[in-house]
Scaffold this active site. Structure first.
Site, PDB file in Angstrom:
ATOM      1  N   CYS A 311       0.818  -1.215   0.000  1.00  9.97           N
ATOM      2  CA  CYS A 311       0.000   0.000   0.000  1.00  9.97           C
ATOM      3  C   CYS A 311       0.859   1.276   0.000  1.00  9.97           C
ATOM      4  O   CYS A 311       0.524   2.254  -0.669  1.00  9.97           O
ATOM      5  CB  CYS A 311      -0.947  -0.003   1.201  1.00  9.97           C
ATOM      6  SG  CYS A 311      -0.123  -0.131   2.795  1.00  9.97           S
ATOM      7  N   HIS A 447      -1.607   0.279   7.564  1.00  8.83           N
ATOM      8  CA  HIS A 447      -2.180   0.619   6.250  1.00  8.83           C
ATOM      9  C   HIS A 447      -1.919   2.098   5.957  1.00  8.83           C
ATOM     10  O   HIS A 447      -1.632   2.893   6.857  1.00  8.83           O
ATOM     11  CB  HIS A 447      -3.684   0.334   6.246  1.00  8.83           C
ATOM     12  CG  HIS A 447      -4.290   0.342   4.878  1.00  8.83           C
ATOM     13  ND1 HIS A 447      -3.714  -0.286   3.789  1.00  8.83           N
ATOM     14  CD2 HIS A 447      -5.432   0.914   4.410  1.00  8.83           C
ATOM     15  CE1 HIS A 447      -4.464  -0.110   2.731  1.00  8.83           C
ATOM     16  NE2 HIS A 447      -5.511   0.611   3.077  1.00  8.83           N
ATOM     17  N   ASP A 468      -8.035   4.460  -1.740  1.00  7.22           N
ATOM     18  CA  ASP A 468      -7.492   3.325  -0.981  1.00  7.22           C
ATOM     19  C   ASP A 468      -6.892   2.321  -1.949  1.00  7.22           C
ATOM     20  O   ASP A 468      -7.585   1.854  -2.871  1.00  7.22           O
ATOM     21  CB  ASP A 468      -8.614   2.660  -0.175  1.00  7.22           C
ATOM     22  CG  ASP A 468      -8.088   1.678   0.848  1.00  7.22           C
ATOM     23  OD1 ASP A 468      -6.977   1.138   0.664  1.00  7.22           O
ATOM     24  OD2 ASP A 468      -8.789   1.432   1.857  1.00  7.22           O
TER      25      ASP A 468
END
Length: 534
Positions: A311, A447, A468
């Site tokens: 991520c 995250h 996201d």
């Protein structure tokens, strides 16, 4: 053992050897000895000695008072065992010859004032009646045991006296109990040491397993990087029938070529999303609400090669896609011309570390990211931008500032970031503003996402709009469809109640650095400190 030898002296009445009292018959003499002397306190008539047995008193008189001329011997004619005084002062063996056995015993005078019953008989008092059971038992214990032998049950010793045997056996038991005590103590200590050793081994194994889990979680377990994970994912697709063998080899060749060039394959990239958001809010925005959007930026989703750990790299690609469209950043010619692959981004971070930027962060990864599945965070993003000569800032919202572990200060800061450049003093500012600012990198534990806009409702509440990397390309492309329902846009909205982690960090790019400023930041990064709010 207390014994008495009763001899008839002609036809005279029997006389007590201790107190010289005459008794009517032998039975009364025995009763007198038992009640008056055995159960009572036996005293030496010549000295203060008391509280001794009859045999001990005879031995005492014959040895300590032999100069008085009153020869006195024990009342038994047997060869007795060792006689140990209760005081422990001495012990001796007393033997009797046949002449001594036939010798007439000299009476021992009763001390003056010794009480006696009427006519030499003991008084039949209540106390004597109560002592009768004890006297009976004492007679049994003190009765002569001629010819008897007592064997020790624990060794080969033979005793002629039961009391001596009892003391001997007690010595055995004392030694045995003492040995068992120390043996049990050593055994208990051994068990304790074994339990402690086992506990330490189990604790060490648990810590090692937890450390291996952390290594796997953060991609530091030498399990391979992007390429190996992608190959394993394609192999599973072939085994499950979702991909043919020919497609597998074709995709592997394409992956090898793009990775060799350091380029992203573009399969997870979605473009045109900020324009779609702008058009949506132009038509669907409620009265009194206002929206601020970042400059045009692309969305990058996680792929099979970086799912679960990529991520941070994907958010960097989102920021880079915006910076490459802004002239003030492209004029430096430090940005990559195309979108770098994840291994290429890892190489950029290693290059920043080699320049001396953030040495503490480099030490946590041993200065190596390529070929791993290591997670990156705000400091690594800062290191890349500093290396590229861009002015970056890290703001640390290190604790909640609202009820329920919320962070309203973070939302207000994001609104100020996007709304400040558009404050033109116009009487009626536009309700939807598309700025020339790049997105905000948002990091929390486990995250990261990218903030691409802020929406302020009519009642003053604020929500942020986020991209996201965990959202698939198919889901993101639905925002480009004009027929998509307005409820689908709720997937991008995050209200304060949605962000409840203990800590959040944001990274923003706010211009370019001169060479002098870059060197200054390089030195300052050795003791890195983020800006904290509050």
């Amino acid at each position: 053992m207390l014994q008495a030898d009763f001899s008839l002296i002609s036809s005279a009445m029997p006389v007590c050897d201790i107190c010289s009292e005459q008794l009517a018959c032998d039975s009364e003499l025995k009763t007198h000895l038992l009640l008056t002397h055995l159960e009572g306190e036996v005293k030496c008539p010549l000295c203060p000695l008391s509280s001794v047995s009859y045999d001990e008193l005879n031995f005492h008189i014959n040895t300590a008072h032999s100069e008085t001329g009153s020869q006195h011997t024990p009342a038994t004619g047997e060869t007795g065992p060792e006689c140990e005084l209760e005081t422990g002062a001495c012990s001796s063996t007393v033997s009797q010859s046949s002449e001594t056995h036939d010798e007439v015993k000299k009476p021992i005078r009763r001390p003056a004032g010794e009480p006696s019953g009427h006519d030499g008989k003991p008084e039949n008092t209540q106390e004597n009646k109560m002592m009768e059971p004890y006297a009976s038992k004492q007679r049994r214990l003190t009765s002569p045991s001629k010819g008897r032998a007592f064997s020790c049950p624990l060794c080969n010793l033979v005793c002629t006296d039961c009391f001596v045997l009892q003391e001997h056996v007690e010595l055995h038991l004392d030694c045995s109990l003492s040995g068992d005590f120390y043996g049990d103590l050593q055994f208990a200590q051994q068990l304790q040491e074994e339990d402690e050793h086992q506990r330490k081994d189990e604790e060490a194994k648990r810590e090692a397993e937890e450390f291996r889990q952390l290594q796997r979680q953060f991609g530091l377990d030498n399990g391979g990087g992007y390429r190996k994970q992608m190959e394993r994912s394609m192999e599973r697709a072939v085994s499950q029938g979702r991909m043919t063998l020919a497609e597998f080899y074709m995709k592997r060749i394409e992956m090898t070529e793009t990775l060799a060039a350091g380029l992203d394959d573009g399969q997870t990239r979605t473009t045109g999303l900020l324009s779609a958001l702008y058009n949506f809010y132009q038509h669907e925005i409620q009265d009194g609400a206002r929206v601020w959007l970042c400059s045009e930026a692309d969305h990058f989703s996680s792929s099979d090669g970086d799912r679960g750990w990529g991520c941070g790299y994907r958010n960097f690609q989102m920021l880079l896609s915006s910076l490459q469209r802004l002239e003030q950043y492209t004029m430096l010619h430090t940005l990559p011309d195309s979108f770098p692959s994840i291994p290429r981004v890892q190489a950029l971070i290693e290059a920043a570390w080699s320049e001396g930027i953030d040495p503490q962060g480099a030490s946590q990864f041993n200065g190596r990211l390529k070929g791993t599945r290591a997670w990156i965070g705000a400091t690594e993003i800062y290191a890349i931008f500093t290396s590229l000569q861009l002015r970056a800032r890290i703001i640390d919202f290190h604790q909640p500032t609202g009820p329920g572990n919320t962070h309203p200060r973070l939302f207000q800061w994001a609104k100020n970031y996007f709304s400040h450049p558009s404050s033109t003093g116009a009487r009626l500012p536009p309700r939807v503003v598309k700025t020339n600012l790049p997105p905000i990198y948002l990091q929390h534990q486990g995250h990261s996402r990218s903030i691409v806009g802020v929406e302020q409702r009519r009642n003053g509440s604020i929500c942020i709009l986020v991209f996201d990397p965990g959202c698939s390309p198919a889901e993101m492309r639905k925002f480009l469809d004009l027929n998509t329902s307005s409820s689908h846009f709720n997937r991008l909205r995050r209200f304060p109640t949605h962000l409840k982690h203990q800590q959040y960090q944001v990274v923003v790019v706010e211009g370019v650095l001169s060479e002098e400023e870059k060197q200054e930041r390089l030195i300052n990064s050795r003791t890195f400190h983020a800006e904290k709010i509050p």
